[in-house]
Design a protein around this motif. Structure first.
Motif, PDB file in Angstrom:
ATOM      1  N   GLY A 192       0.811  -1.221   0.000  1.00  0.00           N
ATOM      2  CA  GLY A 192       0.000   0.000   0.000  1.00  0.00           C
ATOM      3  C   GLY A 192       0.835   1.258   0.000  1.00  0.00           C
ATOM      4  O   GLY A 192       0.527   2.226  -0.712  1.00  0.00           O
TER       5      GLY A 192
ATOM      6  N   LEU B 262      -1.613  -1.405  -5.459  1.00  0.00           N
ATOM      7  CA  LEU B 262      -2.916  -1.842  -4.966  1.00  0.00           C
ATOM      8  C   LEU B 262      -3.353  -3.170  -5.554  1.00  0.00           C
ATOM      9  O   LEU B 262      -4.193  -3.861  -4.985  1.00  0.00           O
ATOM     10  CB  LEU B 262      -3.952  -0.763  -5.254  1.00  0.00           C
TER      11      LEU B 262
ATOM     12  N   PHE C 207      -5.828   2.846   1.820  1.00  0.00           N
ATOM     13  CA  PHE C 207      -4.996   2.898   0.612  1.00  0.00           C
ATOM     14  C   PHE C 207      -5.831   3.218  -0.623  1.00  0.00           C
ATOM     15  O   PHE C 207      -5.394   3.967  -1.506  1.00  0.00           O
ATOM     16  CB  PHE C 207      -4.236   1.581   0.429  1.00  0.00           C
ATOM     17  N   TYR C 208      -7.039   2.653  -0.708  1.00  0.00           N
ATOM     18  CA  TYR C 208      -7.908   2.952  -1.848  1.00  0.00           C
ATOM     19  C   TYR C 208      -8.364   4.412  -1.820  1.00  0.00           C
ATOM     20  O   TYR C 208      -8.470   5.063  -2.871  1.00  0.00           O
ATOM     21  CB  TYR C 208      -9.115   2.018  -1.853  1.00  0.00           C
TER      22      TYR C 208
END
Length: 496
Positions: free
Chosen positions: A212, A217, A246-247
């Motif tokens: 991450g 990803l 992280f997204y």
């Protein structure tokens, strides 16, 4: 005639009695030895005399209790005191010392006295005492200090001895994260699996973090799917929260929402920390409705919202620009019965000032004062900074004076140099010499004098024909040398 309890019922009664007895005896111990140790919070004050006195008074020493004291002190970061109790316990021979006790002692030595002392302690022990716990503790000392070569060498020794476990591989992964060698973390996970050591949830989290942080990803998703397939891994809310973060950072809203939904499903209803994470993540996605929904769930399912929860919620509302709702939450906080910690409303004060709404910040602060609450200096300094940004220096000056007036609320507070310099420059141009000197005395008490303030002060004294010798002496104490601007100001002084 009452029936005789079954064996199971009798066993439960016995266990209940033992628990109560344990609680009572532990309480009694706390009222004695523990109650003498706990108040000695200054790490420079040794607690060994207290321990010795306890023995000299003829009191019994319980090894389990002493180990609990060590654990308590470690948890509260009183490491030097924890080490003193551990070493005293070992030196007196009053109770058996287990391998885990020696490992704890080595860890404490490394934290308090450094790695070299931990190494000497390790070498001083008999080979029979150098168990896997000791080797693991030494490895952790190396990892904590970021010593890659020594960590790898120690890990290899443990492998050769056949005493490595999952925790040791995790330590190596943490080492590579700590030293920014992120690409090496997945290699450790692969090595671990090759060596037949099953990863635990922390192993996967460390590896996910490494992917991450590099923005990989695709591998984050693959590793998460692998976790979910492992029967011995119960993927928890923390993992899904981490992946969602992280997204969110990558701007992949849909995938973030999928993981936040799983995070919420996995979180226990009464887990306030999980709700805090969800609120923060939804705010980062701009989801006001989701933030309010989770806040409502938190209030319904958790007995009480601590200041920590109010700070999270207010930070989220400020991020969303929902100041009216933020003020309502401040009102809820006021009625919560929590300790009056001004870090809570300060979140809103900062938000107002950063949005150019410093007048609203001051109005909120004045309302809290009118209700009998005493702000910290920082609360007034925040509003002062807001007024400086809007070039309303009269108001900034009044607010910073309010900060000086409540210094007793936080004696460690120090004003920001740029804010103080701006205000003081204005004061020297717009106020009489008496107010200038009063302002300077406040800054001296805070050790907050800086070069810009000295420049303004020299110019003011020269302008009013006052002696600058005291200023020059003070500059020497503060290790501030004369520069060209100061020299020019001094050259206009009559004695030069």
């Amino acid at each position: 005639m009452p029936s005789t309890p079954s064996f199971s019922a009798a066993q439960k009664l016995a266990e209940s009695f033992l628990r109560r007895f344990s609680t009572v005896t532990a309480s009694a111990r706390r009222r004695n030895l523990y109650s003498r140790i706990n108040p000695l919070g200054d790490p420079s004050v040794s607690i060994v005399p207290v321990l010795d006195e306890w023995i000299e008074e003829g009191n019994a020493v319980n090894g389990y209790y002493l180990k609990d004291v060590v654990k308590f002190l470690r948890n509260r970061k009183r490491l030097s005191h924890a080490l003193e109790v551990s070493e005293w316990m070992s030196s007196k021979g009053l109770c058996p010392i287990s391998p885990s006790d020696l490992a704890v002692q080595l860890d404490l030595i490394g934290r308090v006295r450094g790695v070299e002392s931990a190494e000497r302690y390790f070498q001083s022990l008999n080979d029979g005492d150098k168990t896997y716990q000791l080797h693991g503790a030494l490895l952790n000392c190396y990892v904590r200090e970021g010593l890659v070569d020594k960590s790898l060498s120690q890990m290899q020794k443990m492998k050769d001895m056949g005493v490595v476990c999952c925790i040791n591989y995790n330590s190596l992964m943490y080492l590579y994260l700590q030293t920014q060698q992120l690409e090496k973390v997945p290699d450790v996970l692969a090595e671990m699996q090759k060596d037949g050591v099953p990863p635990n949830i922390f192993s996967y989290r460390l590896c996910i973090n490494s992917y991450g942080d590099r923005g990989d990803l695709e591998n984050v998703e693959k590793l998460l799917e692998e976790m979910e397939r492992e029967p011995h891994i119960d993927t928890d809310w923390i993992t899904y929260s981490m992946v969602a973060k992280f997204y969110i950072k990558a701007g992949m809203k849909e995938k973030a929402l999928v993981n936040l939904k799983k995070c919420e499903e996995k979180a226990e209803k009464g887990n306030a920390v999980a709700y805090d994470h969800l609120i923060g993540h939804y705010a980062a996605l701009g989801g006001k409705g989701a933030v309010m929904r989770v806040w409502k769930l938190q209030k319904a399912n958790c007995k009480k919202q601590l200041n920590r929860e109010y700070i999270t919620m207010l930070s989220s509302l400020v991020k969303l620009g929902e100041f009216d709702m933020a003020e309502e939450v401040v009102g809820e906080w006021e009625l919560s019965g929590n300790v009056c910690d001004f870090r809570v409303p300060n979140i809103v004060l900062i938000g107002y000032c950063q949005s150019g709404l410093v007048e609203k910040a001051e109005a909120l602060l004045q309302r809290l004062v009118a209700e009998g609450k005493t702000p910290t200096p920082n609360s007034w300094a925040i509003t002062a900074s807001g007024y400086v940004a809007k070039d309303n220096m009269e108001k900034a000056f009044q607010c910073i004076k309010e900060a000086f007036a409540v210094l007793v609320q936080n004696k460690r507070w120090r004003p920001k140099d740029d804010v103080i310099s701006s205000i003081f420059s204005w004061v020297t141009d717009n106020k009489d010499i008496g107010e200038v000197e009063e302002f300077v005395n406040s800054l001296k008490s805070l050790n907050a004098m800086n070069r810009n303030i000295y420049v303004s002060l020299i110019k003011t004294y020269v302008k009013h024909g006052k002696d600058v010798d005291e200023i020059l002496e003070r500059m020497k104490v503060d290790n501030i040398e004369l520069d060209q601007e100061m020299e020019e100001a001094l050259n206009s002084y009559s004695r030069f």
